[in-house]
Structures are given as C-alpha cells and as structure tokens.
Design a protein around this motif. Structure first.
Motif, PDB file in Angstrom:
ATOM      1  N   ARG A 210       0.729  -1.452  -0.218  1.00  0.00           N
ATOM      2  CA  ARG A 210       0.106  -0.147   0.129  1.00  0.00           C
ATOM      3  C   ARG A 210       0.757   1.154   0.069  1.00  0.00           C
ATOM      4  NH1 ARG A 210      -2.305  -0.384   4.752  1.00  0.00           N
ATOM      5  NH2 ARG A 210      -0.923   1.236   5.667  1.00  0.00           N
ATOM      6  N   GLY A 211       1.967   1.366   0.882  1.00  0.00           N
ATOM      7  CA  GLY A 211       2.861   2.227   0.541  1.00  0.00           C
ATOM      8  C   GLY A 211       3.386   2.567  -0.464  1.00  0.00           C
ATOM      9  N   ALA A 212       3.909   1.525  -1.054  1.00  0.00           N
ATOM     10  CA  ALA A 212       4.597   1.813  -2.373  1.00  0.00           C
ATOM     11  C   ALA A 212       3.677   2.354  -3.390  1.00  0.00           C
ATOM     12  CB  ALA A 212       5.099   0.467  -2.777  1.00  0.00           C
ATOM     13  N   LEU A 213       2.360   1.982  -3.295  1.00  0.00           N
ATOM     14  CA  LEU A 213       1.425   2.162  -4.294  1.00  0.00           C
ATOM     15  C   LEU A 213       1.051   3.837  -4.121  1.00  0.00           C
ATOM     16  CD1 LEU A 213      -0.873  -0.713  -4.272  1.00  0.00           C
ATOM     17  CD2 LEU A 213       0.524   0.033  -6.222  1.00  0.00           C
ATOM     18  N   GLY A 214       1.309   4.380  -2.993  1.00  0.00           N
ATOM     19  CA  GLY A 214       1.092   5.653  -2.477  1.00  0.00           C
ATOM     20  C   GLY A 214      -0.532   5.747  -2.475  1.00  0.00           C
ATOM     21  N   VAL A 215      -1.165   4.655  -1.844  1.00  0.00           N
ATOM     22  CA  VAL A 215      -2.574   4.626  -1.689  1.00  0.00           C
ATOM     23  C   VAL A 215      -2.758   5.241  -0.270  1.00  0.00           C
ATOM     24  CG1 VAL A 215      -4.668   3.521  -1.152  1.00  0.00           C
ATOM     25  CG2 VAL A 215      -3.071   2.731  -3.106  1.00  0.00           C
ATOM     26  N   ASP A 216      -3.842   6.327  -0.036  1.00  0.00           N
ATOM     27  CA  ASP A 216      -4.005   6.893   1.236  1.00  0.00           C
ATOM     28  C   ASP A 216      -4.904   5.874   2.176  1.00  0.00           C
ATOM     29  OD1 ASP A 216      -2.662   9.278   0.722  1.00  0.00           O
ATOM     30  OD2 ASP A 216      -4.640  10.228  -0.127  1.00  0.00           O
TER      31      ASP A 216
ATOM     32  N   TYR B 273      -8.513  -0.049  -3.404  1.00  0.00           N
ATOM     33  CA  TYR B 273      -8.226  -1.435  -3.401  1.00  0.00           C
ATOM     34  C   TYR B 273      -7.331  -1.883  -4.599  1.00  0.00           C
ATOM     35  CZ  TYR B 273     -11.176  -2.574   0.814  1.00  0.00           C
ATOM     36  OH  TYR B 273     -11.819  -2.463   2.016  1.00  0.00           O
ATOM     37  N   ARG B 274      -7.368  -1.129  -5.633  1.00  0.00           N
ATOM     38  CA  ARG B 274      -6.682  -1.680  -6.670  1.00  0.00           C
ATOM     39  C   ARG B 274      -6.177  -0.444  -7.434  1.00  0.00           C
ATOM     40  NH1 ARG B 274      -9.345  -3.882 -12.395  1.00  0.00           N
ATOM     41  NH2 ARG B 274      -7.471  -4.305 -13.395  1.00  0.00           N
ATOM     42  N   VAL B 275      -4.710  -0.693  -7.931  1.00  0.00           N
ATOM     43  CA  VAL B 275      -4.004   0.219  -8.616  1.00  0.00           C
ATOM     44  C   VAL B 275      -3.573  -0.377  -9.548  1.00  0.00           C
ATOM     45  CG1 VAL B 275      -2.329   1.894  -8.840  1.00  0.00           C
ATOM     46  CG2 VAL B 275      -3.538   1.781  -6.774  1.00  0.00           C
ATOM     47  N   GLY B 276      -4.294  -0.603 -10.894  1.00  0.00           N
ATOM     48  CA  GLY B 276      -3.480  -1.457 -12.201  1.00  0.00           C
ATOM     49  C   GLY B 276      -3.735  -2.798 -11.846  1.00  0.00           C
ATOM     50  N   ARG B 277      -2.565  -3.544 -11.828  1.00  0.00           N
ATOM     51  CA  ARG B 277      -2.371  -4.837 -11.414  1.00  0.00           C
ATOM     52  C   ARG B 277      -2.171  -5.313 -10.083  1.00  0.00           C
ATOM     53  NH1 ARG B 277      -2.153  -8.598 -15.951  1.00  0.00           N
ATOM     54  NH2 ARG B 277      -2.491  -7.604 -17.887  1.00  0.00           N
ATOM     55  N   VAL B 278      -2.588  -4.307  -9.258  1.00  0.00           N
ATOM     56  CA  VAL B 278      -1.926  -4.425  -7.830  1.00  0.00           C
ATOM     57  C   VAL B 278      -3.271  -4.439  -6.931  1.00  0.00           C
ATOM     58  CG1 VAL B 278      -0.153  -4.109  -5.891  1.00  0.00           C
ATOM     59  CG2 VAL B 278       0.489  -3.795  -8.260  1.00  0.00           C
ATOM     60  N   PHE B 279      -3.321  -5.167  -5.929  1.00  0.00           N
ATOM     61  CA  PHE B 279      -4.437  -5.129  -5.279  1.00  0.00           C
ATOM     62  C   PHE B 279      -4.458  -5.319  -3.804  1.00  0.00           C
ATOM     63  CE2 PHE B 279      -5.813  -7.132  -9.236  1.00  0.00           C
ATOM     64  CZ  PHE B 279      -7.012  -6.539  -9.443  1.00  0.00           C
ATOM     65  N   LEU B 280      -4.944  -4.628  -2.964  1.00  0.00           N
ATOM     66  CA  LEU B 280      -4.852  -4.801  -1.479  1.00  0.00           C
ATOM     67  C   LEU B 280      -5.993  -5.505  -0.964  1.00  0.00           C
ATOM     68  CD1 LEU B 280      -4.044  -0.795  -0.916  1.00  0.00           C
ATOM     69  CD2 LEU B 280      -2.594  -2.611  -0.908  1.00  0.00           C
ATOM     70  N   ALA B 281      -5.879  -6.202   0.277  1.00  0.00           N
ATOM     71  CA  ALA B 281      -6.716  -7.170   0.643  1.00  0.00           C
ATOM     72  C   ALA B 281      -6.361  -7.266   2.194  1.00  0.00           C
ATOM     73  CB  ALA B 281      -6.820  -8.660   0.049  1.00  0.00           C
ATOM     74  N   GLY B 282      -7.406  -7.426   3.020  1.00  0.00           N
ATOM     75  CA  GLY B 282      -7.182  -7.624   4.390  1.00  0.00           C
ATOM     76  C   GLY B 282      -6.839  -6.492   5.092  1.00  0.00           C
TER      77      GLY B 282
ATOM     78  N   GLU C  26     -13.274  -4.167  -5.652  1.00  0.00           N
ATOM     79  CA  GLU C  26     -13.289  -2.806  -4.801  1.00  0.00           C
ATOM     80  C   GLU C  26     -14.655  -2.500  -4.885  1.00  0.00           C
ATOM     81  OE1 GLU C  26     -12.110   1.868  -5.142  1.00  0.00           O
ATOM     82  OE2 GLU C  26     -10.574   0.241  -5.506  1.00  0.00           O
ATOM     83  N   GLU C  27     -15.371  -2.650  -5.845  1.00  0.00           N
ATOM     84  CA  GLU C  27     -16.854  -2.170  -5.869  1.00  0.00           C
ATOM     85  C   GLU C  27     -17.588  -2.993  -4.791  1.00  0.00           C
ATOM     86  OE1 GLU C  27     -20.327  -2.233  -9.310  1.00  0.00           O
ATOM     87  OE2 GLU C  27     -18.995  -3.700  -9.116  1.00  0.00           O
ATOM     88  N   GLU C  28     -17.265  -4.160  -4.601  1.00  0.00           N
ATOM     89  CA  GLU C  28     -18.013  -5.093  -3.739  1.00  0.00           C
ATOM     90  C   GLU C  28     -17.585  -5.068  -2.197  1.00  0.00           C
ATOM     91  OE1 GLU C  28     -19.834  -8.197  -6.785  1.00  0.00           O
ATOM     92  OE2 GLU C  28     -18.302  -8.927  -5.539  1.00  0.00           O
ATOM     93  N   ARG C  29     -16.198  -5.096  -1.955  1.00  0.00           N
ATOM     94  CA  ARG C  29     -15.540  -5.129  -0.869  1.00  0.00           C
ATOM     95  C   ARG C  29     -15.386  -4.102   0.212  1.00  0.00           C
ATOM     96  NH1 ARG C  29     -17.125  -9.253   1.635  1.00  0.00           N
ATOM     97  NH2 ARG C  29     -15.541  -8.650   3.074  1.00  0.00           N
ATOM     98  N   ARG C  30     -15.243  -2.860  -0.812  1.00  0.00           N
ATOM     99  CA  ARG C  30     -14.869  -1.601   0.090  1.00  0.00           C
ATOM    100  C   ARG C  30     -16.017  -1.193   0.883  1.00  0.00           C
ATOM    101  NH1 ARG C  30     -14.306   3.717   0.155  1.00  0.00           N
ATOM    102  NH2 ARG C  30     -12.300   4.683   0.919  1.00  0.00           N
ATOM    103  N   PRO C  31     -17.259  -1.122   0.293  1.00  0.00           N
ATOM    104  CA  PRO C  31     -18.429  -0.969   1.190  1.00  0.00           C
ATOM    105  C   PRO C  31     -18.748  -1.713   2.446  1.00  0.00           C
ATOM    106  CG  PRO C  31     -18.943  -0.455  -1.011  1.00  0.00           C
ATOM    107  CD  PRO C  31     -17.805  -1.453  -1.036  1.00  0.00           C
ATOM    108  N   VAL C  32     -18.086  -2.818   2.283  1.00  0.00           N
ATOM    109  CA  VAL C  32     -18.488  -3.826   3.174  1.00  0.00           C
ATOM    110  C   VAL C  32     -17.509  -3.467   4.438  1.00  0.00           C
ATOM    111  CG1 VAL C  32     -17.841  -6.500   4.144  1.00  0.00           C
ATOM    112  CG2 VAL C  32     -19.107  -5.868   2.119  1.00  0.00           C
TER     113      VAL C  32
END
Length: 522
Positions: free
Chosen positions: A174-180, A281-290, A334-340
């Motif tokens: 997440r840090g390397a992606l620069g995702v807040d 939760y997603r930047v291109g081909r990289v995903f975040l989970a958990g 992301e559409e499904e899991r982030r609101p959860v």
C-alpha cells in the motif's frame, strides 16, 4: 541473480488473508507464489473469532471440520462485581441452526491454529508458504508486475501477472502504491497476551471492572489450547511490561486478587486501536486485501473475517481473468468489498464505544450473514428478478443453504452443490433446459422426476422461487441472478462476460429451445 517466474499471482503476506487467496487459487490451478517476510508463522491468538459466514467459506475451502476440531465455542461471559460476586451472560445471541443458515454461532479459534489448518490445506494442494521472503520493490506495466524479493539466498526478481498485498496494517504494498489510508486513532491503547496461568477456571470469559476503562481486564480461556488470553486497556503513553511478572502485577492491581499467577507468556503485544480504510483497493495490476486495505478495533471479531472474505471474493475473479475473462471483472472487487469494510469499521467502532460503557454483547450484525452485493455490477437484473415480491431474495444476496433429497435416495445440501471453484445454476421445477452445459458451470434441476427433490420445501422457502425459475450462484456463494425462461439470452451473455464460454459447436439459447422435444415442453 534475476529469475523470471511464470506466475499468475504473487501474494505478499501469509496470514489468514493470503492463505485464503492461496488455497482458492491452488484449487483452481492458478500458478502463484505466497511469500511472508517473517521467518516463521505468527504465534498469537489476535484474530480468534470465526463468524458464521466465514465458517461457510471454510466449508467450501474444505477445512471447516478441522477448524471446529481445533477450536470451540465461546465460554459465557462472567462479569465480576466489587464484592467478588458475578453475573454471567452469553457473548452473543444464541440461535438454533436453520436449513438456510447451518452455522449459527461464532467459533473461538486462536489465529495461530486457524492459520496452521490453512497451511496444512495448502500443502495438500501442493503449495507452501515461502517464509523469510520479503517484497522489497515492484513495478508494473501493461502486462504484469515485476517484483524484487529478498530472502535467505539473496535477491531475486519475479514476474507475475498480478500482485496482491495481504501484508497487514503497515502494508509495504500500500505504501509503495501511494494509496492513502485515512481514518482515526480511536484514543485507546490495549494489551493482548496469550499466557498460561492458575487461579481461574476455563469455564468462563472472566471480566473485571467492565465499565472502568482504567481498570478493566478480560481473561478468557483459548479454545484448543491450555492458554488464556488477556486483554485490557493501558495508558496511551509509556512502556508496558509484557513479562509474566508484569502481566501478573497488572492483573492483581485490576482484580484485587492475589491468587491468579502467570507461569509463562506465549505471545504479547501492546497496540493502539485504529479504524482506517484504504482509498483504493486496486491500482492497475496490484490489489490490497485484508488489513492492508482496512484495520478495525478488535470489538465484534470482524477483522480476520472481513479479511478472509476479501480474499474469497478476489480469488475467483483473478482466476477467471487469468483464464480469459474480461479485465473489467476485477473492477467489481473494490466495488463490492470496500463498502463492506466501511460498514464493518462503523460496527466495530460502535461496539468499542459500547464496551467503554460496560456493554460487551454481540448482535446478529457481527455474523456477516446479511452482507450483500445488491448494487454490484455483477448482480444481473432480469425479468425474473423484477417480478419477485418485495423482501424476497435478490441478486447480490448470500445464497442460503437448503436440504434436498437426491433421486438415489441420499440426503444432499445446496452447499454441497456449490462447493468448489465452479458457478452453479439451479432450476426449480423447470419445464425445459434454459442453457446448454459449458465448462465452469454446474447445472442442477430440482422437482418431480428431476435429479433432486425439495421434499420439505426449504429451497423454495429460502429462495422464493416460482416453478420454472432458475438461480445462478457465484463461486463465492452469492446469488448472481434469478431468471425465468425468457431470460435465457441475458443469462448466456452474462456467463460469457464472466468467462464462461461454451466450447465446441453450441446452439444459441433461442435455437436450443426450438429443438427441445415436445414432451419436455410441458
């Protein structure tokens, strides 16, 4: 030395999230690698509540009986008064299992036991965790991700189609992606420890000074072990003595008892509670989970469960796209899991505030059986859906279980039909086939003279089906569509969009219907 590996997915982090994703990909035959920077498995009990919906996931992954065997149910909560007397209550709502909801109580399974069972399942599928292997850098392009790994043998470069960061709250990915990772520190610091002790029985979750955040402490037996878990708030600043002597001293001060003695400490941690949610939760081909995507306070036992279900949602979608399905399928993650996760953050922080007032009881919300993806782009709207009564099961809802009877006389369950990496299409008293078979889809018919019988009417009750209706269930156990015979073309297009293409020469649904023998047309 550079090494190119033809991986489908590189998974960074081998906790419950990464292990769930690895098991799901392994059973689908997707090439992957699961790495963990720690040299050995996590030793603590931190995530120990296994909620009913996660139990359903574990049934599908083939580990539910093992999970139950190594754990147990939560002991009743025993709240001690100043005079030494106490009152007992259940931790949550006790309900009987139903045909639609076979798992109805939370299990207590220390995280290290849950993950051990998962690693054993992964080994059965021919894979293992690469411990002591750290992701130290990555770059992505249009076709994949190039990752640099550091391990005992030095540094290597790995090429994968996708990277999943399941590497916890301090996620390197997440840090390397620069995702807040916005949110809040909840103004509470706590200690958690697994210990052996004497002076308390294993028949209760012992809780002292429940309404006093300065003196509160909870001591609960850890099912499947001879350990007890200690939890309690601590001052925001200052060092904490996590030794056996230090923890025993804290307990004596907070309980007023001198008969509780700690022999050893298996694991201990002092931590600050946070509630945070990644912006993406997603930047291109990289995903975040958990925990890399969301962190919760421990109240309500939502963290591990939400994380497992992130991976369960993502696994089949990655496999489908790697098998040729359109890339846009991955947008639904992301559409499904982030609101959860957002809802779970609200629930957990609300339970934390209640705990500060001395209330520590959990409602049905924590069981996660009512989570739904009704507004997902994967919920197919059809004539079969719009004609259904208000309040009936809809596309995006969790698919209930139901007992059935096979034509051979043996008992069956819907969950048995769903189990595995495939999609499932169930026809209720159908007059004719709605679609020809195709790889990745299993079709079952229920009714008189069909392969399965709904003798007690549980399927019809749970799904609210009229004769001739069909239910399409996703690989992760959610309803994708409820359709009527006139929706055959829409159903065919939907299945093609998620990667389920017919093979060989197959007639269109409309042409297929024209060739149905008259005796099968009702």
């Amino acid at each position: 030395m550079e090494k190119q590996s033809p991986l489908g997915v590189l998974i960074c982090g081998a906790g419950a999230t990464g292990l769930t994703l690895a098991i799901d990909l392994a059973r689908r035959g997707v090439p992957f690698r699961l790495i963990e920077k720690l040299d050995s498995p996590f030793p603590g009990s931190r995530g120990r509540g296994i909620q009913p919906r996660t139990q359903e996931v574990f049934e599908d992954l083939g580990i539910i009986d093992r999970i139950v065997a190594v754990g147990g149910l939560y002991a009743p909560q025993r709240d001690y008064r100043e005079d030494g007397s106490y009152a007992e209550s259940d931790m949550g709502e006790w309900r009987d299992a139903t045909p639609a909801e076979p798992y109805h109580l939370a299990l207590m399974v220390p995280q290290f036991l849950t993950e051990r069972v998962m690693r054993e399942r992964l080994a059965e599928l021919g894979h293992q965790v690469a411990f002591g292997c750290e992701l130290v850098g990555f770059a992505q392009d249009e076709d994949g991700v190039t990752a640099r790994l550091a391990g005992p043998a030095g540094e290597e470069t790995v090429r994968a189609r996708y990277l999943v960061g399941a590497d916890g709250g301090r996620s390197f990915v997440r840090g390397a992606l620069g995702v807040d990772f916005p949110g809040q520190t909840l103004g509470m610091r706590a200690v958690a420890a697994d210990v052996t002790l004497t002076g308390l029985g294993r028949d209760a979750w012992h809780r002292f000074n429940g309404a006093n955040m300065e003196r509160q402490v909870a001591i609960s037996p850890l099912a499947g072990t001879d350990l007890f878990a200690i939890q309690g708030p601590i001052p925001q600043e200052g060092e904490v003595d996590l030794s056996a002597e230090g923890l025993e001293r804290m307990i004596a001060e907070r309980t007023g008892r001198s008969d509780i003695h700690i022999q050893s400490v298996s694991w201990a941690s002092a931590y600050t509670m946070n509630a945070r949610l990644a912006n993406r939760y997603r930047v291109g081909r990289v995903f975040l989970a958990g925990d890399a995507a969301h962190i919760h306070p421990p109240t309500g036992g939502q963290g591990l469960n939400t994380s497992v279900q992130d991976a369960y949602n993502l696994g089949w979608k990655l496999a489908a796209v790697l098998g040729g399905a359109p890339q846009r399928l991955l947008d639904s993650y992301e559409e499904e899991r982030r609101p959860v996760a957002e809802a779970m953050l609200g629930l957990s922080t609300g339970l934390l505030e209640a705990m500060k007032r001395g209330v520590n009881r959990r409602s049905r919300e924590v069981q996660q059986l009512d989570l739904r993806y009704a507004h997902s782009s994967l919920a197919l709207a059809t004539s079969g859906e719009t004609s259904r009564p208000s309040g009936a099961l809809c596309a995006g809802d969790r698919a209930p279980d139901a007992p059935l009877r096979g034509a051979g006389g043996h008992a069956r369950r819907l969950f048995e039909l769903f189990a595995g990496p495939h999609w499932t299409l169930v026809g209720f008293e159908p007059e004719r086939d709605i679609l020809p078979p195709r790889p990745g889809l299993r079709i079952h018919k229920v009714g008189v003279g069909r392969e399965l019988a709904d003798e007690a009417g549980h399927l019809r009750k749970a799904y609210g089906l009229a004769p001739g209706a069909w239910v399409l269930v996703r690989p992760d156990g959610y309803v994708a569509a409820i359709v009527a015979s006139e929706d055959a073309d829409a159903l065919d297009r939907y299945l093609r969009d998620v990667g389920l293409e017919p093979t060989g020469f197959v007639l269109s649904p409309a042409a297929e219907r024209e060739l149905v023998p008259s005796r099968d047309r009702g």
